[in-house]
Motif scaffolding. Structure first.
Motif, PDB file in Angstrom:
ATOM      1  N   GLU A  22       0.752  -1.216   0.076  1.00 26.56           N
ATOM      2  CA  GLU A  22       0.113   0.182   0.038  1.00 26.56           C
ATOM      3  C   GLU A  22       0.874   1.297  -0.098  1.00 26.56           C
ATOM      4  O   GLU A  22       0.440   2.243   0.783  1.00 26.56           O
ATOM      5  CB  GLU A  22      -0.723  -0.122   1.107  1.00 26.56           C
ATOM      6  CG  GLU A  22      -2.018  -1.108   1.176  1.00 26.56           C
ATOM      7  CD  GLU A  22      -3.118  -1.059   2.060  1.00 26.56           C
ATOM      8  OE1 GLU A  22      -3.064   0.231   2.855  1.00 26.56           O
ATOM      9  OE2 GLU A  22      -3.958  -1.949   2.077  1.00 26.56           O
ATOM     10  N   GLY A  23       2.080   1.087  -0.802  1.00 28.31           N
ATOM     11  CA  GLY A  23       3.038   2.206  -0.753  1.00 28.31           C
ATOM     12  C   GLY A  23       4.136   2.200  -1.427  1.00 28.31           C
ATOM     13  O   GLY A  23       4.362   1.317  -2.278  1.00 28.31           O
ATOM     14  N   LEU A  35       8.576   7.370   2.630  1.00 33.61           N
ATOM     15  CA  LEU A  35       7.397   6.363   2.433  1.00 33.61           C
ATOM     16  C   LEU A  35       6.110   7.142   2.289  1.00 33.61           C
ATOM     17  O   LEU A  35       5.783   7.988   3.066  1.00 33.61           O
ATOM     18  CB  LEU A  35       7.240   5.513   3.785  1.00 33.61           C
ATOM     19  CG  LEU A  35       6.158   4.363   3.597  1.00 33.61           C
ATOM     20  CD1 LEU A  35       6.469   3.574   2.633  1.00 33.61           C
ATOM     21  CD2 LEU A  35       5.917   3.897   4.958  1.00 33.61           C
ATOM     22  N   TYR A  36       5.765   7.074   0.997  1.00 35.71           N
ATOM     23  CA  TYR A  36       4.374   7.369   0.513  1.00 35.71           C
ATOM     24  C   TYR A  36       3.568   6.234   0.598  1.00 35.71           C
ATOM     25  O   TYR A  36       3.833   5.176  -0.172  1.00 35.71           O
ATOM     26  CB  TYR A  36       4.450   7.948  -0.917  1.00 35.71           C
ATOM     27  CG  TYR A  36       5.521   8.985  -0.994  1.00 35.71           C
ATOM     28  CD1 TYR A  36       5.190  10.359  -0.735  1.00 35.71           C
ATOM     29  CD2 TYR A  36       6.764   8.884  -1.366  1.00 35.71           C
ATOM     30  CE1 TYR A  36       5.927  11.430  -1.019  1.00 35.71           C
ATOM     31  CE2 TYR A  36       7.821   9.781  -1.250  1.00 35.71           C
ATOM     32  CZ  TYR A  36       7.487  11.216  -1.314  1.00 35.71           C
ATOM     33  OH  TYR A  36       8.012  12.253  -1.357  1.00 35.71           O
ATOM     34  N   THR A  37       2.236   6.452   1.268  1.00 33.80           N
ATOM     35  CA  THR A  37       1.275   5.406   1.295  1.00 33.80           C
ATOM     36  C   THR A  37      -0.205   5.956   0.819  1.00 33.80           C
ATOM     37  O   THR A  37      -0.207   7.082   0.637  1.00 33.80           O
ATOM     38  CB  THR A  37       1.380   4.994   2.967  1.00 33.80           C
ATOM     39  OG1 THR A  37       0.581   6.115   3.554  1.00 33.80           O
ATOM     40  CG2 THR A  37       2.349   4.662   3.512  1.00 33.80           C
ATOM     41  N   TYR A  38      -0.938   4.848   0.753  1.00 30.70           N
ATOM     42  CA  TYR A  38      -2.375   5.422   0.252  1.00 30.70           C
ATOM     43  C   TYR A  38      -2.911   6.235   1.418  1.00 30.70           C
ATOM     44  O   TYR A  38      -3.592   7.029   1.015  1.00 30.70           O
ATOM     45  CB  TYR A  38      -3.113   4.002   0.538  1.00 30.70           C
ATOM     46  CG  TYR A  38      -3.049   2.932  -0.650  1.00 30.70           C
ATOM     47  CD1 TYR A  38      -2.107   3.221  -1.590  1.00 30.70           C
ATOM     48  CD2 TYR A  38      -3.538   1.777  -0.792  1.00 30.70           C
ATOM     49  CE1 TYR A  38      -1.932   2.227  -2.726  1.00 30.70           C
ATOM     50  CE2 TYR A  38      -3.239   0.690  -1.704  1.00 30.70           C
ATOM     51  CZ  TYR A  38      -2.557   0.952  -2.764  1.00 30.70           C
ATOM     52  OH  TYR A  38      -2.191   0.074  -3.606  1.00 30.70           O
ATOM     53  N   LYS A  43      -4.484   6.755  -2.783  1.00 31.59           N
ATOM     54  CA  LYS A  43      -4.255   5.335  -3.668  1.00 31.59           C
ATOM     55  C   LYS A  43      -3.951   5.747  -4.985  1.00 31.59           C
ATOM     56  O   LYS A  43      -2.675   5.140  -5.670  1.00 31.59           O
ATOM     57  CB  LYS A  43      -5.433   4.391  -3.631  1.00 31.59           C
ATOM     58  CG  LYS A  43      -5.196   3.180  -4.338  1.00 31.59           C
ATOM     59  CD  LYS A  43      -6.318   2.273  -4.073  1.00 31.59           C
ATOM     60  CE  LYS A  43      -5.936   0.859  -5.005  1.00 31.59           C
ATOM     61  NZ  LYS A  43      -7.101   0.089  -4.720  1.00 31.59           N
ATOM     62  N   VAL A  46      -0.052   7.190  -5.324  1.00 31.92           N
ATOM     63  CA  VAL A  46       0.765   5.939  -4.957  1.00 31.92           C
ATOM     64  C   VAL A  46       0.794   4.927  -6.112  1.00 31.92           C
ATOM     65  O   VAL A  46       1.941   4.625  -6.467  1.00 31.92           O
ATOM     66  CB  VAL A  46       0.580   5.326  -3.651  1.00 31.92           C
ATOM     67  CG1 VAL A  46       1.284   4.089  -3.609  1.00 31.92           C
ATOM     68  CG2 VAL A  46       0.626   6.284  -2.600  1.00 31.92           C
ATOM     69  N   GLU A  72       4.201   9.700   4.353  1.00 30.34           N
ATOM     70  CA  GLU A  72       3.807   9.036   5.391  1.00 30.34           C
ATOM     71  C   GLU A  72       4.849   9.599   6.895  1.00 30.34           C
ATOM     72  O   GLU A  72       4.720   9.772   7.886  1.00 30.34           O
ATOM     73  CB  GLU A  72       3.398   7.715   5.884  1.00 30.34           C
ATOM     74  CG  GLU A  72       3.166   7.522   6.943  1.00 30.34           C
ATOM     75  CD  GLU A  72       2.289   5.827   6.986  1.00 30.34           C
ATOM     76  OE1 GLU A  72       2.792   5.079   7.731  1.00 30.34           O
ATOM     77  OE2 GLU A  72       1.317   5.688   6.202  1.00 30.34           O
TER      78      GLU A  72
END
Length: 76
Positions: A22-23, A35-38, A43, A46, A72
């Protein structure tokens, strides 16, 4: 495990990336990893970043123009 970014243009500020469910973690040339997340980035953004990372084209541009500081957390 980080994968070396292809850097098709030869001018990218991105060194490597790691795709997670999820990222995506992105390592910049200065060594910083974000860290790039939903949850933090969305979504759609990403998934776009994942595609750009695999293609080796314009990931840094996409980050600077669309997601900037919507990561994140900073991993390093």
């Amino acid at each position: 495990m980080m994968v070396t970014y292809k850097n098709s243009s030869g001018q990218s500020g991105i060194k490597a990336y790691e795709i997670v469910p999820e990222g995506i973690a992105v390592q910049f040339m200065d060594g910083d990893i974000y860290l790039y997340t939903y949850a933090s980035t969305g979504k759609e953004a990403v998934e776009k970043m994942k595609k750009l990372a695999v293609s080796g084209k314009k990931l840094a541009t996409y980050i600077s123009q669309n997601v900037q500081d919507k990561f994140e957390k900073r991993l390093r």
